[in-house]
Write a protein that holds these residues in place. Structure first.
Motif, mmCIF file in Angstrom:
data_model
loop_
_atom_site.group_PDB
_atom_site.id
_atom_site.type_symbol
_atom_site.label_atom_id
_atom_site.label_comp_id
_atom_site.label_asym_id
_atom_site.label_seq_id
_atom_site.Cartn_x
_atom_site.Cartn_y
_atom_site.Cartn_z
ATOM 1 N N THR A 5 0.779 -1.192 -0.073
ATOM 2 C CA THR A 5 0.593 0.078 0.105
ATOM 3 C C THR A 5 0.617 1.040 0.363
ATOM 4 O OG1 THR A 5 -0.317 0.114 2.424
ATOM 5 C CG2 THR A 5 -2.029 -1.095 1.108
ATOM 6 N N ASP A 6 2.235 1.150 -0.280
ATOM 7 C CA ASP A 6 2.936 2.251 -0.033
ATOM 8 C C ASP A 6 2.626 2.978 -1.125
ATOM 9 O OD1 ASP A 6 4.270 2.023 1.742
ATOM 10 O OD2 ASP A 6 6.060 1.079 0.700
ATOM 11 N N ILE A 7 1.694 3.145 -2.717
ATOM 12 C CA ILE A 7 1.839 3.326 -3.708
ATOM 13 C C ILE A 7 -0.136 2.773 -3.891
ATOM 14 C CG2 ILE A 7 1.454 3.436 -6.449
ATOM 15 C CD1 ILE A 7 4.097 2.451 -6.043
ATOM 16 N N PRO A 8 -0.927 3.864 -3.683
ATOM 17 C CA PRO A 8 -2.167 3.472 -3.691
ATOM 18 C C PRO A 8 -2.674 2.846 -4.011
ATOM 19 C CG PRO A 8 -1.911 5.443 -2.577
ATOM 20 C CD PRO A 8 -0.862 5.188 -3.489
ATOM 21 N N PRO A 9 -3.897 1.818 -3.968
ATOM 22 C CA PRO A 9 -4.879 1.607 -5.702
ATOM 23 C C PRO A 9 -5.378 2.754 -6.367
ATOM 24 C CG PRO A 9 -5.361 0.830 -3.505
ATOM 25 C CD PRO A 9 -4.845 1.414 -3.039
ATOM 26 N N ALA A 10 -5.424 2.347 -7.495
ATOM 27 C CA ALA A 10 -5.814 2.918 -8.344
ATOM 28 C C ALA A 10 -7.827 3.356 -8.293
ATOM 29 C CB ALA A 10 -5.698 2.340 -10.163
ATOM 30 N N PRO A 11 -7.947 4.588 -8.507
ATOM 31 C CA PRO A 11 -9.500 4.372 -8.466
ATOM 32 C C PRO A 11 -9.941 3.391 -9.086
ATOM 33 C CG PRO A 11 -8.080 7.036 -8.676
ATOM 34 C CD PRO A 11 -6.846 5.514 -9.003
ATOM 35 N N SER A 12 -11.451 3.312 -8.790
ATOM 36 C CA SER A 12 -12.135 1.693 -8.903
ATOM 37 C C SER A 12 -12.626 1.843 -10.676
ATOM 38 C CB SER A 12 -13.161 1.245 -8.560
ATOM 39 O OG SER A 12 -12.611 1.749 -6.942
ATOM 40 N N GLU A 13 -12.754 3.458 -10.691
ATOM 41 C CA GLU A 13 -12.979 3.638 -12.252
ATOM 42 C C GLU A 13 -11.716 3.483 -13.051
ATOM 43 O OE1 GLU A 13 -15.400 3.593 -15.926
ATOM 44 O OE2 GLU A 13 -16.037 3.991 -13.481
ATOM 45 N N LEU A 14 -11.068 4.111 -13.105
ATOM 46 C CA LEU A 14 -9.177 3.399 -13.876
ATOM 47 C C LEU A 14 -9.010 1.683 -13.510
ATOM 48 C CD1 LEU A 14 -7.132 6.386 -13.688
ATOM 49 C CD2 LEU A 14 -8.182 5.918 -14.789
ATOM 50 N N ALA A 15 -9.003 0.810 -12.164
ATOM 51 C CA ALA A 15 -8.608 0.020 -12.156
ATOM 52 C C ALA A 15 -9.791 -0.950 -13.496
ATOM 53 C CB ALA A 15 -9.299 -0.133 -10.943
ATOM 54 N N LYS A 16 -11.025 -0.726 -12.974
ATOM 55 C CA LYS A 16 -12.142 -1.208 -13.741
ATOM 56 C C LYS A 16 -12.035 -1.039 -15.276
ATOM 57 C CE LYS A 16 -16.680 -0.442 -15.205
ATOM 58 N NZ LYS A 16 -18.068 0.272 -15.557
ATOM 59 N N GLU A 17 -11.249 -0.187 -16.159
ATOM 60 C CA GLU A 17 -11.686 0.583 -17.092
ATOM 61 C C GLU A 17 -9.548 -0.388 -17.742
ATOM 62 O OE1 GLU A 17 -10.352 4.083 -17.843
ATOM 63 O OE2 GLU A 17 -12.241 4.282 -17.301
ATOM 64 N N HIS A 18 -9.098 -0.799 -16.551
ATOM 65 C CA HIS A 18 -7.544 -1.020 -16.587
ATOM 66 C C HIS A 18 -7.831 -3.131 -16.939
ATOM 67 C CE1 HIS A 18 -3.315 -2.623 -15.793
ATOM 68 N NE2 HIS A 18 -3.915 -3.919 -15.698
#
Length: 132
Positions: A5-18
């Motif tokens: 978690t040092d680098i936070p996860p991408a926002p859900s919308e970006l994760a969905k697209e990815h």
């Protein structure tokens, strides 16, 4: 914090697209096996050498080494035919090379993540062309 978690996860919308986009490029061994058992609507290409193919390959796969994927060879299939490529496993880029060649020829293609290694890890068996 941890390394995760040092680098936070991408926002859900970006994760969905990815992740949706990644599924357009890859499939996995389980889904390939399931589709093959039901009558696949794609051609499975083992892009390794004929010798490796003969020793063991996914049942139903056609051997077409990535270096032999040409417009002339692909003319054997209708242009809308979907191809799925695989090679030895995650340590091998042959499936990506084959997929790239198919894409350069304008052919729809996905890569089977895991290759032979993934296939065996799932507990599936290989077919062999070697003579006893």
């Amino acid at each position: 914090m941890t390394y995760v978690t040092d680098i936070p996860p991408a926002p859900s919308e970006l994760a969905k697209e990815h992740f949706a986009a990644s599924l357009a490029f890859e499939t996995d061994c389980w889904d390939v096996q399931d589709a093959l058992s039901k009558g696949a609507d794609f051609v499975l290409l083992d892009v390794r050498s004929p010798a490796l193919y003969a020793r063991g390959h996914v049942p139903g796969a056609i051997n077409l080494p990535h270096g032999k994927i040409t417009a002339r060879k692909m003319a054997e299939w209708p242009p809308e035919t979907v191809f799925v490529t695989y090679c030895a496993g995650p340590h091998c880029n042959g499936a990506a090379r084959g997929a790239l060649r198919l894409a350069e020829l304008g052919r729809p293609v996905k890569l089977m993540a895991g290759g032979i290694t993934g296939w065996l890890d799932e507990g599936f068996t290989l077919a062999s062309s070697d003579a006893p």
